[in-house]
Write a protein that holds these residues in place. Structure first.
Motif, PDB file in Angstrom:
ATOM      1  N   VAL A  55     -29.849  -2.176 -61.507  1.00  0.00           N
ATOM      2  CA  VAL A  55     -28.573  -2.348 -62.202  1.00  0.00           C
ATOM      3  C   VAL A  55     -27.429  -2.248 -61.197  1.00  0.00           C
ATOM      4  CG1 VAL A  55     -27.060  -1.489 -64.040  1.00  0.00           C
ATOM      5  CG2 VAL A  55     -29.551  -1.260 -64.271  1.00  0.00           C
ATOM      6  N   LEU A  56     -26.458  -3.144 -61.312  1.00  0.00           N
ATOM      7  CA  LEU A  56     -25.188  -3.013 -60.593  1.00  0.00           C
ATOM      8  C   LEU A  56     -24.180  -2.404 -61.549  1.00  0.00           C
ATOM      9  CD1 LEU A  56     -24.933  -6.457 -58.731  1.00  0.00           C
ATOM     10  CD2 LEU A  56     -25.730  -4.253 -57.824  1.00  0.00           C
ATOM     11  N   GLY A  57     -23.537  -1.322 -61.132  1.00  0.00           N
ATOM     12  CA  GLY A  57     -22.639  -0.582 -62.016  1.00  0.00           C
ATOM     13  C   GLY A  57     -21.293  -1.233 -62.231  1.00  0.00           C
ATOM     14  N   HIS A  58     -20.965  -2.275 -61.459  1.00  0.00           N
ATOM     15  CA  HIS A  58     -19.691  -2.990 -61.600  1.00  0.00           C
ATOM     16  C   HIS A  58     -19.914  -4.451 -61.226  1.00  0.00           C
ATOM     17  CE1 HIS A  58     -17.404   0.807 -61.749  1.00  0.00           C
ATOM     18  NE2 HIS A  58     -18.151   1.202 -60.740  1.00  0.00           N
TER      19      HIS A  58
ATOM     20  N   LEU B 143     -29.165 -12.879 -58.407  1.00  0.00           N
ATOM     21  CA  LEU B 143     -29.255 -11.726 -59.301  1.00  0.00           C
ATOM     22  C   LEU B 143     -30.180 -12.023 -60.472  1.00  0.00           C
ATOM     23  CD1 LEU B 143     -25.502 -10.588 -59.409  1.00  0.00           C
ATOM     24  CD2 LEU B 143     -27.357  -9.612 -58.046  1.00  0.00           C
ATOM     25  N   ALA B 144     -30.063 -13.225 -61.027  1.00  0.00           N
ATOM     26  CA  ALA B 144     -30.927 -13.588 -62.147  1.00  0.00           C
ATOM     27  C   ALA B 144     -32.385 -13.630 -61.720  1.00  0.00           C
ATOM     28  CB  ALA B 144     -30.499 -14.933 -62.720  1.00  0.00           C
ATOM     29  N   ASP B 145     -32.668 -14.235 -60.561  1.00  0.00           N
ATOM     30  CA  ASP B 145     -34.046 -14.345 -60.085  1.00  0.00           C
ATOM     31  C   ASP B 145     -34.668 -12.977 -59.840  1.00  0.00           C
ATOM     32  OD1 ASP B 145     -33.824 -17.092 -60.199  1.00  0.00           O
ATOM     33  OD2 ASP B 145     -33.449 -17.334 -58.044  1.00  0.00           O
ATOM     34  N   ARG B 146     -33.863 -12.029 -59.396  1.00  0.00           N
ATOM     35  CA  ARG B 146     -34.374 -10.687 -59.102  1.00  0.00           C
ATOM     36  C   ARG B 146     -34.369  -9.780 -60.332  1.00  0.00           C
ATOM     37  NH1 ARG B 146     -34.906  -9.623 -53.677  1.00  0.00           N
ATOM     38  NH2 ARG B 146     -33.991 -11.151 -52.237  1.00  0.00           N
ATOM     39  N   GLY B 147     -33.802 -10.270 -61.437  1.00  0.00           N
ATOM     40  CA  GLY B 147     -33.737  -9.448 -62.637  1.00  0.00           C
ATOM     41  C   GLY B 147     -32.726  -8.323 -62.554  1.00  0.00           C
ATOM     42  N   THR B 148     -31.725  -8.478 -61.697  1.00  0.00           N
ATOM     43  CA  THR B 148     -30.702  -7.441 -61.539  1.00  0.00           C
ATOM     44  C   THR B 148     -29.727  -7.499 -62.713  1.00  0.00           C
ATOM     45  OG1 THR B 148     -30.841  -7.812 -59.149  1.00  0.00           O
ATOM     46  CG2 THR B 148     -29.021  -6.446 -59.958  1.00  0.00           C
ATOM     47  N   VAL B 149     -29.560  -6.380 -63.385  1.00  0.00           N
ATOM     48  CA  VAL B 149     -28.659  -6.257 -64.531  1.00  0.00           C
ATOM     49  C   VAL B 149     -27.267  -5.887 -64.027  1.00  0.00           C
ATOM     50  CG1 VAL B 149     -28.213  -4.923 -66.641  1.00  0.00           C
ATOM     51  CG2 VAL B 149     -30.557  -5.614 -66.043  1.00  0.00           C
TER      52      VAL B 149
END
Length: 407
Positions: free
Chosen positions: A216-219, A233-239
């Motif tokens: 998760v990125l907080g900002h 970010l989408a490919d890595r599943g980063t929220v």
């Protein structure tokens, strides 16, 4: 307008009748929702002998909101609950002090990161200098990461918060973690089965966090990103938790005072919350590098790429207040390109899924009766989330009077 009692009630059997239901992902036609012993037991026109009836015609029933990014001090959980935020995800706190706040009967439920990972004198240490936190452990070497994370889990942290900020956005140069230590911290968090949430305010740091496996990125970042970053970010599943409201308060135009004057807000603010909302702008250092409009422009790119977005207020920063700023965040998410339904999901079902809160975030049989009743249809007009008729946590109606959240 449907009148709902404003004071705490014991858990009883309830039936909301003829109410539109946003179940966390979609709006259902008017129906009945039955609650018993703190749980949702049925959706539909079933019998409920002896139930207390709440007439919901013209209203919408939502899952209790989840604030995916906040910082909690005494009184904040009650203040959050007064605005229908029934779960708060704290992103940095003194582990001893925060433990004492868990289980507040009239406040929001709490999860916490506890002590965040940073270097000596790094981002977050200013809270110690301000007297808001006691001195806390830091680390300087990747070899310290495993022990650092194990200590956080032993203290009761529900996930790991990592500070990756060199102070450049605010014009206040600050020492920060190395990439090797970042990777080691994320790996250690995953070994313990917890999420790694990274504070990053520029695109370079956001990419480093994603490449390290952060969950998760907080900002959202406040500088111009590589156009491929959203897809990465989408490919890595980063929220991503955009926190548009607090970014605007810190780096742009403050709106906290206007929010505090809203007649739907003012009667339910504790004095401390009112002070924070109306604090005004924060002075930044010379050479600060940021453009808060980048975050607003970037959000549609994240959505188009399929990035999961969560709603978070980042209260207790200046210009924010627990509970009410999450409603402002929903407005800003919609203004930046989300539909009202998407924004509501970002504050209900999506954070519940992301943070493993399987018992909440949706309206479905068997789940907690954490509920927010509002006048009108917020899937058509997101501003209606502040037209609050009642808040229930675990089937108990909560107080929304002027003493709620007194700091």
């Amino acid at each position: 307008m449907i009148r709902v009692d404003m004071y705490v009630k014991e858990t009883v059997m309830l039936q909301f009748r003829d109410v539109k239901v946003f179940d966390g992902e979609k709006l259902l036609p008017p129906t009945h929702v039955t609650v018993d012993d703190g749980l949702i037991t049925a959706i539909g026109p079933v019998g409920a002998p002896g139930a207390t009836v709440v007439e919901g015609r013209g209203a919408a029933l939502l899952p209790g909101l989840i604030d995916a990014h906040a910082h909690v001090f005494p009184g904040d959980l009650e203040q959050a609950a007064a605005f229908g935020v029934t779960t708060v995800l704290d992103m940095m706190a003194d582990p001893v002090a925060i433990t004492k706040l868990r289980g507040a009967p009239d406040g929001a439920d709490l999860r916490t990161a506890g002590t965040a990972a940073t270097v000596p004198g790094g981002y977050g240490w200013y809270l110690v200098e301000m007297g808001l936190l006691a001195p806390f452990p830091t680390l300087t070497d990747p070899d310290q990461a495993a022990a650092f994370v194990a200590a956080r889990i032993a203290e009761g942290s529900d996930y790991l918060k990592i500070m990756l900020d060199d102070g450049s956005t605010a014009g206040m140069p600050t020492p920060t973690l190395t990439g090797e230590t970042l990777h080691a911290l994320v790996a250690a968090a995953h070994e313990h089965g917890v999420l790694a949430v990274v504070h990053a305010l520029n695109a370079g740091s956001a990419r480093l966090a994603a490449q390290a496996g952060a969950d998760v990125l907080g900002h959202l970042f406040v500088d111009v990103p590589d156009p491929e970053l959203a897809d990465e970010l989408a490919d890595r599943g980063t929220v991503v938790i955009p926190t548009l409201a607090v970014l605007r308060e810190l780096f742009g135009e403050s709106r906290g005072g206007k929010l505090a004057a809203d007649p739907r807000v003012a009667p339910h603010l504790g004095e401390g919350a009112r002070r924070m909302l109306t604090w005004g702008s924060v002075p930044l250092g010379e050479g600060a590098r940021h453009d808060v409009t980048v975050a607003t422009r970037t959000l549609p790119e994240l959505l188009d790429a399929g990035v999961t977005v969560l709603a978070g207020s980042d209260a207790s920063n200046v210009g924010t207040a627990h509970g009410v700023t999450l409603h402002d965040e929903l407005r800003r998410l919609v203004a930046a390109g989300m539909t009202p339904g998407q924004a509501l999901t970002a504050a209900t079902a999506a954070p519940a899924r992301c943070f493993g809160l399987a018992d909440r975030g949706r309206i479905a049989p068997g789940l907690r009766a954490d509920l927010l009743l509002v006048d009108g249809d917020p899937t058509a007009d997101i501003d209606r989330t502040l037209d609050i008729l009642g808040v229930w946590r675990g089937g108990r109606r909560l107080m929304r009077g002027p003493d709620a959240g007194r700091l």
